[in-house]
Design an enzyme around this catalytic site. Structure first.
Site, PDB file in Angstrom:
ATOM      1  N   ASP A 397       0.821  -1.204   0.000  1.00 33.46           N
ATOM      2  CA  ASP A 397       0.000   0.000   0.000  1.00 33.46           C
ATOM      3  C   ASP A 397       0.860   1.262   0.000  1.00 33.46           C
ATOM      4  O   ASP A 397       1.949   1.290   0.590  1.00 33.46           O
ATOM      5  CB  ASP A 397      -0.894  -0.019   1.243  1.00 33.46           C
ATOM      6  CG  ASP A 397      -1.827   1.169   1.316  1.00 33.46           C
ATOM      7  OD1 ASP A 397      -2.693   1.286   0.433  1.00 33.46           O
ATOM      8  OD2 ASP A 397      -1.686   1.984   2.249  1.00 33.46           O
ATOM      9  N   GLU A 450       0.971  -0.493  -5.142  1.00 32.46           N
ATOM     10  CA  GLU A 450       0.016   0.589  -5.365  1.00 32.46           C
ATOM     11  C   GLU A 450       0.852   1.861  -5.511  1.00 32.46           C
ATOM     12  O   GLU A 450       1.287   2.439  -4.515  1.00 32.46           O
ATOM     13  CB  GLU A 450      -0.968   0.730  -4.209  1.00 32.46           C
ATOM     14  CG  GLU A 450      -2.038   1.775  -4.498  1.00 32.46           C
ATOM     15  CD  GLU A 450      -2.532   2.527  -3.275  1.00 32.46           C
ATOM     16  OE1 GLU A 450      -3.549   3.224  -3.383  1.00 32.46           O
ATOM     17  OE2 GLU A 450      -1.887   2.443  -2.212  1.00 32.46           O
TER      18      GLU A 450
END
Length: 720
Positions: A397, A450
């Site tokens: 993330d 990401e």
């Protein structure tokens, strides 16, 4: 003792130099105890110890005790406790563990540090250890100490700042924390950063967990995993928030892992997804963070059950042919008092300077990845999930926030690197080591970034100076195409480049096309709500968009609820609206997703070249007037080409000429089919080429392009 002027603070800082057996005396510190007796090793005479002027400090003649195996009987005001003296036993950790930890290269931390139920000298108990180099003293607290911070002070290992203690009699299921007296003189109760289990939030203690001993049945899956996850494989990912996918009937916060497996696995098999991606399941105190503010990087959230139950969930997914990906957050952590923030009275896990250590967007702390111990702990966490739980990959993330020191900061609010630039060298080095270590130790597992910037080489191997990820989320594709789809079709000719722009860089990295949770929250609206027009146009537009996505190079990711065309935004406290499936329009979207997954899996041309520019050929990319896009997908492995044609207006296009390789072309999917809720306008089977040159081909076909629809045609060869 009367002749000993050391203070309680002094022996808390160095308990093994004072407590236990020393110089002919046994010293025991039991604050709150009514009496303590020393039991000889042979189980014979019980010798009472005398309480000194220091309350809770008991002493006695060591000649009555064996050097290491005597026992203590403590009277806690009527409750009798008997067991070995922790301060007569040896250290928990050896030199190799300490060296590897301090080097940031102890990849088996979860099995060696934290709270490990073991036997020492034939005595059952738990080996506790924690890193707190600047603490004055550290103790273990829990149910077994009455949460008294003075009962079980720990041994400090010189040099590395690690403290440890073996506590006899403490076993699996015990709740615990560490009481850390900071260098600043503040006593803090901290959860274990290496805990493998926790209490269920809102409780905040760590829990002693058994070493995982799941009897895995997925050997065949693991052996073939690399073939299922490489760049030419048909990867379709169902992203989900485990707690809100489907709520338990009894109103509980979340399904157990076992119950979720019963419901989810048949659903994923039916829809044909190759993988499920779980939003972070690492324990997190605030459910509203969706898991993206975790504190326990080694512990599956107790909301869903035990670590053993999570292992069983993964095993069952593998048995059904479904890979499991986890979202993992090494960028930042929340500032809850029981977490790593100011762990030993200093900025230990985070940067001390708020311009480096505080994230203004999320009100969280940023890990100091320049510290070997911090970086090593996080890499060990990643390896733990891949090893202990057989997960098939991690989606990392907020990588963009890690790569740049000025991420979401104004001028003057960030600290440049040593060369005056904005790149975060420490994070870059961390990501490279993370991915190189995963590739070495778990070949076949995948790492997904990401990452929303143009940082070069995200999916380039580390050996070639890249970051080493296997895939990168294509955030630009998602933003551009959604903006296009939100535009009224009458205005789309002026935005024609937005939907096709992603193809100009589609092969610069290995991409996943994400329609993720971030696109259906915070006022953005759901996918169906973002489509313009009346109900017919919205559903047709969503079907066309999904068709375009599955036709486009790149792996596919769809957040739960997208397959239902859920009108409302997703909310973590509310389950998906499953009643929508009683409406044929919503059921039609689900049916389309099912068939798109099957088509993508069956047609090699649609997945073999997802990361290979030879796998894509524009046919019509410049018809902005009609808002039509046509391209060919090719396979380098002998699969027949597939023609993809998308009409992004509500006007059907008849006799639309398209240049293609000579032969017959069979319509194999049409998003306007009646079964999906469409008008059933299409090409009725096989379309044959005629010798009319077009678009660089000597032959062409005439197509009927349904309104707001995507069609797929497979080449059947010139002999058809």
């Amino acid at each position: 003792m009367p002749h000993d002027n050391r203070s309680v603070e002094q022996w808390l800082a160095d308990p093994f130099a004072y407590l236990g057996r020393h110089d002919g005396v046994v010293r025991v510190y039991r604050p709150g105890a009514a009496a303590v007796m020393l039991i000889r090793a042979d189980g014979g005479t019980a010798v009472p110890l005398a309480e000194t002027a220091t309350p809770g400090l008991f002493v006695g003649d060591a000649t009555a005790a064996d050097a290491s195996s005597y026992r203590l009987r403590t009277d806690w005001g009527g409750t009798i406790e008997e067991g070995p003296d922790p301060y007569a036993l040896g250290p928990v950790l050896g030199d190799v563990d300490l060296h590897l930890f301090n080097e940031g290269r102890h990849w088996d931390l979860a099995r060696r540090m934290g709270a490990i139920p073991v036997e020492m000298d034939g005595i059952a108990g738990t080996a506790f250890s924690v890193w707190a180099p600047n603490a004055r003293w550290v103790s273990v607290i829990g149910d077994f100490t009455g949460w008294n911070p003075h009962r079980l002070p720990m041994r400090r290992h010189p040099g590395g700042g690690v403290w440890d203690l073996f506590v006899p009699g403490v076993g699996v299921g015990a709740s615990y924390k560490f009481a850390v007296m900071g260098v600043d003189g503040v006593l803090r109760e901290k959860a274990d950063p290496l805990a493998r289990a926790t209490e269920r939030p809102p409780a905040t203690a760590s829990v002693v967990a058994p070493l995982l001993d799941h009897d895995w049945t997925d050997a065949a899956w693991m052996a073939g995993r690399a073939d299922r996850q490489h760049a030419g494989a048909p990867i379709t990912i169902y992203e989900m928030h485990a707690a809100s996918w489907k709520r338990p009937w009894d109103g509980a916060e979340a399904q157990s892992w076992d119950a979720l497996a019963d419901l989810l696995i048949p659903y994923l098999v039916d829809l044909g997804f190759s993988h499920v991606e779980l939003m972070p399941i690492m324990e997190h105190p605030f459910g509203g963070s969706w898991g993206y503010q975790p504190l326990s990087q080694f512990a599956p959230s107790a909301r869903y059950g035990t670590p053993a139950q999570f292992a069983r969930f993964v095993d069952r997914c593998h048995a059904a042919g479904i890979g499991v990906l986890l979202d993992w957050v090494p960028a930042h952590f929340p500032n809850d008092a029981h977490g790593p923030v100011l762990f030993d009275g200093t900025a230990l896990y985070e940067h001390g300077n708020p311009q480096e250590g505080y994230h203004p967007d999320w009100n969280t702390m940023i890990y100091n990845l320049g510290r070997r111990e911090v970086a090593g702990t996080l890499i060990a966490s990643a390896l733990w999930w891949l090893d202990a739980f057989h997960v098939d990959g991690l989606r990392v993330d907020a990588v963009a926030s890690m790569l740049y020191r000025d991420y979401s900061r104004k001028a003057g609010e960030w600290v440049p690197n040593i060369h005056g630039g904005r790149e975060n060298y420490e994070s870059i080095a961390f990501l490279k080591e993370l991915n190189a270590t995963v590739a070495e130790r778990f070949p076949g597992a995948i790492m997904v970034a990401e990452e929303s910037t143009a940082f070069p080489g995200v999916t380039t191997p580390v050996a070639y100076d890249g970051l080493g990820f296997h895939y990168k989320w294509n955030m630009g594709w998602m933003n551009d195409t959604l903006r296009y789809m939100e535009t009224d079709p009458v205005h789309r000719p002026w935005h024609h480049g937005e939907i096709g722009f992603g193809l100009s860089y589609a092969f610069s990295e290995r991409f996943v096309l994400p329609l993720s949770h971030d696109e259906v929250v915070h006022g953005k609206g759901s996918l169906i709500a973002r489509m313009p027009g009346d109900a017919w146009q919205r559903f047709a537009g969503l079907r066309a968009y999904l068709g375009f996505m599955w036709a486009h190079p790149g792996k596919k990711l769809l957040f739960m609820g997208g397959e239902l065309a859920q009108p409302a935004e997703w909310h973590h406290d509310t389950q998906l609206d499953w009643s929508l499936l009683s409406d044929p329009a919503h059921a039609g979207i689900q049916a389309l997703v099912r068939d798109l997954n099957a088509l993508y899996r069956a047609e090699g041309a649609l997945h073999h070249g997802d990361a290979d520019p030879r796998g894509f050929e524009w046919v019509v990319g410049d018809d902005s007037v009609n808002s039509v896009f046509v391209f060919l997908r090719h396979s380098a492995h002998g699969a027949p080409p597939v023609l993809c044609a998308i009409n992004m207006t509500p006007v059907p296009r008849h006799h639309y000429r398209v240049g293609v390789p000579e032969g017959g072309w069979t319509e194999i999917l049409n998003s306007d089919a009646a079964g999906y809720g469409g008008g059933n306008l299409g090409n009725a089977g096989v379309v044959r080429t005629v010798p009319v040159p077009a678009h660089g081909h000597p032959a062409s076909i005439e197509l009927t392009l349904p309104p707001l629809a995507a069609i797929f045609l497979r080449h059947e060869g010139p002999a058809l």
